[in-house]
Design an enzyme around this catalytic site. Structure first.
Site, PDB file in Angstrom:
ATOM      1  N   GLY A  11      39.026  39.089  52.107  1.00  0.00           N
ATOM      2  CA  GLY A  11      39.620  39.530  50.849  1.00  0.00           C
ATOM      3  C   GLY A  11      41.045  39.054  50.711  1.00  0.00           C
ATOM      4  O   GLY A  11      41.954  39.800  50.331  1.00  0.00           O
ATOM      5  N   ALA A  12      41.251  37.761  50.982  1.00  0.00           N
ATOM      6  CA  ALA A  12      42.609  37.250  51.177  1.00  0.00           C
ATOM      7  C   ALA A  12      43.269  36.688  49.925  1.00  0.00           C
ATOM      8  O   ALA A  12      44.462  36.397  49.949  1.00  0.00           O
ATOM      9  CB  ALA A  12      42.580  36.148  52.244  1.00  0.00           C
ATOM     10  N   SER A  13      42.542  36.548  48.838  1.00  0.00           N
ATOM     11  CA  SER A  13      43.059  35.752  47.723  1.00  0.00           C
ATOM     12  C   SER A  13      44.204  36.405  46.962  1.00  0.00           C
ATOM     13  O   SER A  13      44.972  35.724  46.280  1.00  0.00           O
ATOM     14  CB  SER A  13      41.929  35.417  46.749  1.00  0.00           C
ATOM     15  OG  SER A  13      41.339  36.592  46.240  1.00  0.00           O
ATOM     16  N   SER A  42      35.198  36.317  48.284  1.00  0.00           N
ATOM     17  CA  SER A  42      33.786  36.529  47.958  1.00  0.00           C
ATOM     18  C   SER A  42      33.204  35.355  47.181  1.00  0.00           C
ATOM     19  O   SER A  42      31.991  35.162  47.148  1.00  0.00           O
ATOM     20  CB  SER A  42      33.623  37.821  47.150  1.00  0.00           C
ATOM     21  OG  SER A  42      34.364  37.743  45.929  1.00  0.00           O
ATOM     22  N   VAL A  70      33.999  31.215  52.068  1.00  0.00           N
ATOM     23  CA  VAL A  70      33.390  32.081  51.060  1.00  0.00           C
ATOM     24  C   VAL A  70      32.137  32.721  51.651  1.00  0.00           C
ATOM     25  O   VAL A  70      31.314  32.032  52.263  1.00  0.00           O
ATOM     26  CB  VAL A  70      33.033  31.284  49.787  1.00  0.00           C
ATOM     27  CG1 VAL A  70      32.290  32.157  48.788  1.00  0.00           C
ATOM     28  CG2 VAL A  70      34.298  30.695  49.156  1.00  0.00           C
ATOM     29  N   ASN A  99      39.993  43.217  55.379  1.00  0.00           N
ATOM     30  CA  ASN A  99      40.703  43.755  54.229  1.00  0.00           C
ATOM     31  C   ASN A  99      39.832  43.871  52.983  1.00  0.00           C
ATOM     32  O   ASN A  99      40.116  44.689  52.110  1.00  0.00           O
ATOM     33  CB  ASN A  99      41.914  42.864  53.915  1.00  0.00           C
ATOM     34  CG  ASN A  99      42.539  43.193  52.586  1.00  0.00           C
ATOM     35  OD1 ASN A  99      43.136  44.244  52.405  1.00  0.00           O
ATOM     36  ND2 ASN A  99      42.389  42.289  51.609  1.00  0.00           N
ATOM     37  N   SER A 150      42.678  53.360  54.043  1.00  0.00           N
ATOM     38  CA  SER A 150      43.416  53.910  52.912  1.00  0.00           C
ATOM     39  C   SER A 150      43.817  55.341  53.226  1.00  0.00           C
ATOM     40  O   SER A 150      43.180  56.017  54.034  1.00  0.00           O
ATOM     41  CB  SER A 150      42.541  53.892  51.655  1.00  0.00           C
ATOM     42  OG  SER A 150      43.151  54.601  50.591  1.00  0.00           O
ATOM     43  N   TYR A 163      34.442  55.986  47.815  1.00  0.00           N
ATOM     44  CA  TYR A 163      35.531  55.218  48.420  1.00  0.00           C
ATOM     45  C   TYR A 163      36.188  56.009  49.544  1.00  0.00           C
ATOM     46  O   TYR A 163      36.421  55.483  50.642  1.00  0.00           O
ATOM     47  CB  TYR A 163      36.555  54.873  47.343  1.00  0.00           C
ATOM     48  CG  TYR A 163      37.720  54.043  47.820  1.00  0.00           C
ATOM     49  CD1 TYR A 163      37.574  52.681  48.066  1.00  0.00           C
ATOM     50  CD2 TYR A 163      38.981  54.618  47.999  1.00  0.00           C
ATOM     51  CE1 TYR A 163      38.656  51.912  48.491  1.00  0.00           C
ATOM     52  CE2 TYR A 163      40.064  53.862  48.418  1.00  0.00           C
ATOM     53  CZ  TYR A 163      39.895  52.510  48.665  1.00  0.00           C
ATOM     54  OH  TYR A 163      40.966  51.762  49.087  1.00  0.00           O
ATOM     55  N   LYS A 167      36.189  54.882  53.482  1.00  0.00           N
ATOM     56  CA  LYS A 167      37.425  54.617  54.226  1.00  0.00           C
ATOM     57  C   LYS A 167      37.588  55.582  55.401  1.00  0.00           C
ATOM     58  O   LYS A 167      38.121  55.202  56.455  1.00  0.00           O
ATOM     59  CB  LYS A 167      38.631  54.694  53.291  1.00  0.00           C
ATOM     60  CG  LYS A 167      38.693  53.571  52.261  1.00  0.00           C
ATOM     61  CD  LYS A 167      38.757  52.184  52.908  1.00  0.00           C
ATOM     62  CE  LYS A 167      39.018  51.094  51.883  1.00  0.00           C
ATOM     63  NZ  LYS A 167      39.053  49.742  52.484  1.00  0.00           N
TER      64      LYS A 167
END
Length: 271
Positions: A11-13, A42, A70, A99, A150, A163, A167
């Site tokens: 999830g680095a973008s 993704s 990807v 992440n 989180s 969520y 987490k």
């Protein structure tokens, strides 16, 4: 010559993922160490390509190489393939920063089955799938896993039941892995961000009244940045944290510990 350290960031973008990559790259430049960053998304995107370009072209003493990967992290086979591709590229794997995540708001009484499952699959199951696939490689390098959880995983978050549950499970997964894999020299930790200003939350902070009200809740008086999380992750993945495993590090400006400050009528209220 010391082999380049290899880190996979999922999830680095953008947002926290990008902040993590920038912090890792800066640390490598400052220390003069070589680094290979496997940045995951993704899907292919301009943001992911731009990140690779920015990281690779950064000036400094340490040699930094980045490559985009990807994969659908909700698919076990794709997770296995991703780990294999990173190792084929770099020859080793030293750290995973898990992440990638998503939040699908909804009250549990009427949350659709697919929203519950999708939230747990990406926020919890994906980290286990990646860890399981990477176990042999991380054993060889005595590596690390750092998962981005989180503050919603430490306290119930009404309206975000799936969520919050995912987490919370992620925090426990890290603690479990830390105990099971400590004998292999693998360290596993979680970070638990509080309110962080990212592209996904930017619309909220465009409203000045909302921003001020949120800031007033934080003892340190400001909203966090992706780099706040990135710097903590860079520390936990480094040798400076070689005696730290199984922790869930809150990075929230004191928000979680400061809830009693919000009680009206306190004579000693700090703010």
């Amino acid at each position: 010559m010391t082999a380049a350290r290899t880190v996979l960031v999922t999830g680095a973008s953008g947002g926290i993922g990008r902040g993590v990559c920038e912090a890792l790259a800066e640390e490598a430049r400052l220390t003069g160490h070589s680094l290979r960053l496997a940045v995951h998304g993704s899907r292919e995107s301009m943001a992911l390509s731009a990140l690779v370009s920015d990281l690779t072209s950064a000036d400094g003493e340490g040699e930094i190489e980045a490559r985009a990967f990807v994969a659908d992290l909700t698919d076990a086979g794709a997770c296995n393939n991703l780990i294999g591709q990173v190792i084929d590229w770099a020859g080793r794997l030293d750290s995973i920063v898990s992440n990638a995540g998503q939040s699908r708001p909804g009250k549990l009484a009427n949350l659709p089955d697919e929203d519950w499952q999708a939230t747990l699959d990406l926020n919890l199951r994906a980290t286990w799938l990646l860890a399981r696939a990477a176990y042999p490689a991380l054993t060889e390098t005595r590596g690390t896993i750092t998962a981005v959880a989180s503050m919603s995983g430490l306290s119930p978050h009404p309206g975000y039941g799936a969520y919050s549950t995912a987490k919370a499970g992620l925090v426990m997964l890290c603690r479990q892995l830390a105990q099971e894999w400590a004998g292999d020299g693998i360290r596993v930790n979680a970070v638990c961000p509080g309110m962080i200003r990212t592209p996904l939350t930017e619309t909220v902070y465009q409203d000045e009244d909302t921003r001020r009200k949120r800031e007033s809740l934080v003892p340190l008086g400001r909203i966090g940045t992706p780099r706040d999380i990135g710097d903590a992750v860079a520390f936990l993945t480094s040798d400076k944290a070689s005696y730290i495993t199984g922790v869930a590090l809150r990075i929230d400006g004191g928000l979680s510990e400061g809830m009693l400050n919000l009680i009206p009528g306190r004579p000693d209220k700090v703010r």
